[in-house]
Structure formats: C-alpha cells, structure tokens
Write an enzyme that holds these catalytic residues in place. Structure first.
Site, PDB file in Angstrom:
ATOM      1  N   HIS A  89      -1.363 -10.577   4.264  1.00 52.42           N
ATOM      2  CA  HIS A  89      -1.876 -11.737   3.526  1.00 52.42           C
ATOM      3  C   HIS A  89      -2.721 -12.650   4.412  1.00 52.42           C
ATOM      4  CE1 HIS A  89      -2.286 -13.994   0.014  1.00 52.42           C
ATOM      5  NE2 HIS A  89      -1.019 -14.195  -0.334  1.00 52.42           N
ATOM      6  N   THR A 117       1.287   6.678   1.803  1.00 56.14           N
ATOM      7  CA  THR A 117       2.597   7.288   1.985  1.00 56.14           C
ATOM      8  C   THR A 117       3.153   7.679   0.620  1.00 56.14           C
ATOM      9  OG1 THR A 117       4.840   6.964   2.856  1.00 56.14           O
ATOM     10  CG2 THR A 117       3.759   5.023   1.964  1.00 56.14           C
TER      11      THR A 117
END
Length: 502
Positions: A473, A421
């Site tokens: 994560h 992006t």
C-alpha cells in the site's frame, strides 16, 4: 590468513555479481594474481590475491550478489611454500615404508560441487563412525544446502575418519573426512558384529537398517512410523530411496483401520515431542517472508472469476494444442497473459520501492511459486510479455521441473517483477499471499468450485475461483489494486479480449 574483499564499486554502485573465479580452493596463488571477476550495472572489476599462498576458501560462488567489503574468500599465506617440506618429508618416508603405504592409501572425502551459486552447506548425520569399515560408494553423509541435499559416498574401501561433525557449515572442496585403505582397523570392525549375531532380536536389526538410511529417508520413516524392513528398495545399490519411503506411506495407510487399542499402542514407543533443526531452505523462506511483512504495508483485496469460458476454450483446443506445441494447455498461461495485460495498465503493481525512489519496471518477469518436498521456491519466467501461450506453458514446465529436481540456478530465482501463486492445486479456497519482496504485488489463485450464481436473473451453476491480490500500500493505492484485479477478471471471463487487445 588474508581475506579477499569486495572493493569499492564506484559512485552510486552498491552491489556486484560474482562472474568468475579463476582459481579453485587448494590452488596456489601469487600476490596480485587475478582471482575473481565482478560485474556491476556499469563496469566489470577484477579482484586480485592479497598475498602469496593457497586459496583456502571461497565464500561467494559465481552468480552471488555481493556488496563492498564482503569477504569473498581467503588466502592461506605461505601455503605455496609448504610444498617443499612436503617433498622432503616424502623423501624421509623411504626409511619407513609401512607409514608411507598407509599414508598413500588414505583418500580424502571432500564436499562436492553443490550446484551453481551454492556456496555452502550443512553437514547432516554421518551414517558411520570414525574407525568403522566402509565400502566404496557406500553412502556416508548427506549435506544440506538452501536448494538441494547432496549425498556423499565413500571414495574407496577402508576405514573412516571424520573431520567435520554434524551441523558444521562446509564449502565445496573442503575436506570432511578420509578413508584409509590400510585396513588396520578393518578386521576389528568386521569382527564386532559376531557376538551380536547370536540373539535373533528383531529390534536390533531394525536399528541397524535404519542407521543405513540417508537422512532424507530417515526423516520420512520417522515422521510416518514406517518399518524400513517392509519398504521395497529400488535404489541403484539396493538402498531405500526417498521415493520408496514416500510410496510406502500409502501402503502403510491401509492397515490403519485396526481396532482403537492397536492404534494407540505405538504412542508409548514415541516421544511426545521432537526437536528438529530447520533446513537451510526453510530458514531462508522464514527469514524472507518475515522481512517482507516487516517492510511492506501489505493489504489484500479479493474478487472472483467465472472460469466457464476459459475452461471451454481449453477443452476445445487442448488436444490440438498439445499435438502442435508438445505441451499441455493449462490455466497458468491464461493467468500469466491476463496479469501482463493488467500490469501494462497499472504499472505501479509492477514497480518496487528503493529507499525514497520508485523503480518502474518496463519488463515483465513473472515469478511462479512452486512447491517442492523441501519448501516453496519462486523461479522467474523472463519477458513473459513476449511469449505465446505455448511459450509460457513450456517455460513454466521447465522451471517447475528444475525446482523439483533441485537444479534451479540463482539467476532463475532473482529479478522477478510480480509473482503468481496457485494454492488451488492443494485445494485452497481462499488465502492472503505474502509479498515476494521487493515486489509490490502477488496474485493468489485458488480452487475452482462449482457454485450457484445469479446470471441474468437466473440461478446457474458456474465454475468459480476466488482471486486474491496482496499489494504494497506504500506504492499501490486501493483504487489501482481493485482495478488491477477487475482487469484480470475481465480478461479471464472473456479471453477474446486479450486477443483483440481490449
């Protein structure tokens, strides 16, 4: 009414894709007649009609993903038999020619096809009321979908009858109203404006012109306090388009430097608050972003890249590149190449979690976030690892155009393995992008800014860009995320490394 259901798809198969409908809404069907074909990762399945009747609704369009038990549509039982009474009624109508003429003159207003994989839309505001006279091709209503807004015009001259109210959910082929050509109510409708013509009231004229605008144009006019009478219309029927209204915003900004007293005056004419229903696309964006935050353990790591060498390379070859390939050389192709190389090295960033499993992707389908006037969409550049710089630029250009035109298909927006992006196009200096679930990584590009940097003990001005990598994560460790971002930095600061596969 008999529902058409998605059958069991087989052991370990949890979803299927609608491949093809063999009938349209309104078609007569027979029990056990093939209606729709489904495709899964393993097999193709056929779904048949549950009863005799008429196909009354299609809830899942071609390209949609469905799961066992999903209601694909419905069959109105006995609908086929209704044709006989209709014929009989037609015969009886011979004794009442006036009624027959009026009935024959009624033309249905139906929901048009709204694009591949778009199964439903929401009714906007009708620009005419039931009983009002309309002209053929006159804009009547706008239907909003997850991707595009579709305008519906009058199919003939006559008098309008509305069958679907504002906000109602409708499907392609559904009747939302009709236009009667009998003209019974037309004279009254035409005579109504006569008494109002005497007073030359500019305010009422303003309202009339505003009511004739499409909902999209009305929003731009209302949000920017524009005067419709002052907007130059370029539409094919002399109507004001959304582009006309947006262009008028810049023209209207010039007189804004009026005295403070004059600027404060319009506020008295406006409400302090306005409640507006979210568009379908905006609802989808909001839901998916929140789901992503609720599901993944998101973390963002940052780095910065010196764009000197990439910019020099681009400046040196951009003219000959465009002449040779017919497309401009931009920064997105360099970033995409760097991302693919980094994904090869750190495969966890190209993976996703499915329950207690990790799915490692051996293909590199890169999502490219594109801002449109209706919201953010993320079309996917397939097999980016096999494309040249020119191929990447052409592919991204084509996807961007389709996004702005509202012509993206569901296939073009699904299946990405990683997303890029670029907030820098809007001037963003730094951000923490949200994951595009179920992907495990998204790279945020930002504005290129000239900054003083220490180079070999000397202070030099360099074009710098902050990079941000948001990652899940649960699957990507901090060491892998940092290594991934450093790898991108290295490839961009020394583009020859990518050519030499170093």
């Amino acid at each position: 009414m008999a529902d058409i259901l998605t059958p069991a798809l087989g052991e370990s198969v949890t979803e299927a894709t609608i491949a093809k409908w063999t009938k349209k809404v309104g078609d007569a069907v027979k029990k056990d007649e093939l209606l729709v074909e489904l495709e899964t990762d393993k097999v193709s399945l056929e779904v048949v009609a549950p009863a005799d009747g008429v196909l009354g609704a299609i809830n899942a369009a071609e390209g949609d993903t469905v799961v066992p038990g999903t209601v694909l549509g419905a069959v109105t039982e006995g609908g086929a038999a209704a044709a006989a009474p209709a014929k009989a009624a037609k015969g009886e109508a011979k004794s009442a020619p006036a009624a027959k003429t009026a009935e024959a003159a009624a033309v249905d207003i139906t929901v048009p096809v709204m694009g591949e994989s778009v199964a439903e839309g929401s009714m906007g505001k009708w620009l005419k009321k039931s009983g009002e006279a309309v002209k053929k091709d006159e804009l009547l209503v706008e239907i909003e979908t997850d991707k595009v807004a579709v305008e519906v015009s009058a199919p003939a001259d006559g008098v309008l009858t509305i069958a679907a109210d504002e906000g109602a959910t409708v499907t392609p082929g559904q009747k939302i109203g009709s236009v009667s050509g009998s003209g019974a109510a037309a004279p009254a409708a035409a005579a109504a404006p006569a008494p109002a013509a005497a007073p030359a009231n500019t305010g009422s004229a303003q309202v009339g012109k505003t009511d004739a605008l499409s909902p999209a144009v009305q929003r731009v006019v209302a949000e920017n306090n524009l005067d419709p009478k002052a907007i130059a219309a370029t539409g094919p029927k002399g109507n004001i388009t959304k582009g006309d209204a947006i262009a008028a915003i810049g023209q209207a900004s010039a007189p804004a430097a009026a005295p403070a007293a004059a600027q404060a005056a319009p506020r008295a004419d406006q409400p302090r608050e306005e409640r507006v229903k979210m568009t379908r696309l905006r609802q989808t964006i909001a839901r998916r972003l929140k789901e992503s935050q609720n599901t993944a353990a998101q973390l963002t790591t940052f780095n910065e890249v010196d764009m000197t060498n990439v910019m020099a390379l681009r400046a040196q070859y951009k003219d000959v590149f465009e002449k040779r390939h017919g497309v401009k050389l931009g920064f997105m192709s360099f970033f995409t190449k760097a991302v693919v190389a980094a994904l090869h090295e750190i495969p966890a960033v190209n993976a996703e979690i499915d329950g207690t499993d990790i799915i490692y992707k051996n293909h590199y389908d890169i999502g490219v976030a594109v801002g449109t006037d209706k919201g953010l969409v993320v079309p996917v550049l397939r097999d980016a690892d096999t494309l040249s710089l020119a191929g990447i630029e052409k592919g991204i250009g084509a996807l961007g155009k389709a996004a702005r035109d509202g012509a993206l298909t569901m296939d073009q927006m699904q299946g990405g393995t990683f997303t890029i992006t670029n907030g820098g196009t809007y001037g963003s200096l730094m951000s923490t992008p949200i994951l595009n679930a179920p992907q495990s990584g998204i790279l945020g590009m930002h504005n290129i800014v000239q900054r003083p940097m220490a180079i070999n003990g000397e202070v030099k001005i360099r074009p710098m860009m902050y990079l941000a990598l948001s990652y899940d994560h649960r699957i990507v460790d901090g060491k892998e995320a940092v290594t991934f971002l450093v790898r991108i930095k290295e490839l961009l600061e020394d583009p020859q490394r990518a050519l030499l596969d170093l």
